[in-house]
Write a protein that holds these residues in place. Sequence first.
Motif, mmCIF file in Angstrom:
data_model
loop_
_atom_site.group_PDB
_atom_site.id
_atom_site.type_symbol
_atom_site.label_atom_id
_atom_site.label_comp_id
_atom_site.label_asym_id
_atom_site.label_seq_id
_atom_site.Cartn_x
_atom_site.Cartn_y
_atom_site.Cartn_z
ATOM 1 N N GLY A 66 110.147 156.088 77.150
ATOM 2 C CA GLY A 66 109.308 156.648 76.094
ATOM 3 C C GLY A 66 109.257 158.161 76.143
ATOM 4 O O GLY A 66 109.957 158.808 76.922
ATOM 5 N N GLU A 67 108.401 158.700 75.294
ATOM 6 C CA GLU A 67 108.265 160.153 75.176
ATOM 7 C C GLU A 67 107.632 160.729 76.445
ATOM 8 O O GLU A 67 106.824 160.063 77.091
ATOM 9 N N ARG A 70 103.980 160.352 76.522
ATOM 10 C CA ARG A 70 103.434 158.993 76.385
ATOM 11 C C ARG A 70 102.126 158.793 77.166
ATOM 12 O O ARG A 70 101.206 158.133 76.699
ATOM 13 N N ARG A 165 111.851 159.870 81.538
ATOM 14 C CA ARG A 165 110.731 160.740 81.187
ATOM 15 C C ARG A 165 110.559 161.906 82.153
ATOM 16 O O ARG A 165 109.960 162.913 81.808
#
Length: 217
Positions: A66-67, A70, A165
Motif C-alpha cells: 500500500g501507500e 497507509r 512501503r
Amino acid sequence: MGGADGAVRRLSGQFISLEGGEGVGKSTQTARLAAALEARGVHVVVTREPGGSEGAEAIRGLLMQGEVSRWSPHAEALLFAAARADHVEKRIRPALEAGQWVLCDRYIDSTRAYQGGQGIDDAAILALHAFGSKGLLPDRTLLLTLPAGTGEERALERDQGIADRFGARGSEFHAQVAAAFDRIADAEGDRIRRVDASGSPDAVTGRLMDALSDLLP
Ligand code: TYD
C-alpha cells in the motif's frame, strides 16, 4: 550439575538477530550464517520480521503493501509490536525453551530505528515490547553496516523500482535509520556487534561467525 542421565541440563538456546538498513545484504547473510552455524554442528531455526508466524505474516501483508501514508507512525508501531508478540509467543520462545538457536532477520532494533525515526520515542517502543513480548531481547545482535548510500544503491538495483512501503522512502529517511541503529549500538555494546558488510559474501559471513565466537559450543 547434570546427572548421568542428562536430566538436568540447560534448556535454553541462543537468540541471535541480524539488523541493518536497506541493501546491506541481511537476507543473504542470514541464510549464509545459518549454513555456517549448521556446519559447526549448531542447528538453527531461521526466521524473519515482520512475520515468522502465521499471524505475524498476515500482519506483514498489512505493513508492507500500500501507500507509504497507509498507516500513521503510531498505528505502524502497534502493528509491528503485535506481529512480534505473535512471533515470539508461537515461534521464538518455544524454540529457545527447547534449547534451539534462533536466527532472526530483523527484530526489535528495526522498530527502534525505523519507527523511532518517525517521532515514536524509544521508551514507548520498549514499553510496547515489554507488554507484547515480555521484553524478550536477543543474546546477540549483529548489525551489518555499509558506508552511507551504498546499501540504498544495492537495494534499488535489487528492487528494480518495485520497492515496498519502506524501501520506497527517500535517502533522508534511510540516513535517519542508519543514525538510529548507530545510537542503539553505541548504547548497547554488550548485546550489539557492528559487522562490516562490505567485501565478498564469504568475508562477511566469516566476520559474522567471529562476532559469535564466544557463544559457539
Ligand atoms: P523486508 O522485506 O524484510 O526487507 P529487508 O529486511 O531486506 O529490508 O522488509 C522489511 C521492511 O520493514 C524493511 O524496510 C524494514 C521495515 N521494518 C520496520 O520498519 N520496522 C520493523 O520493526 C521491522 C521488523 C521492519
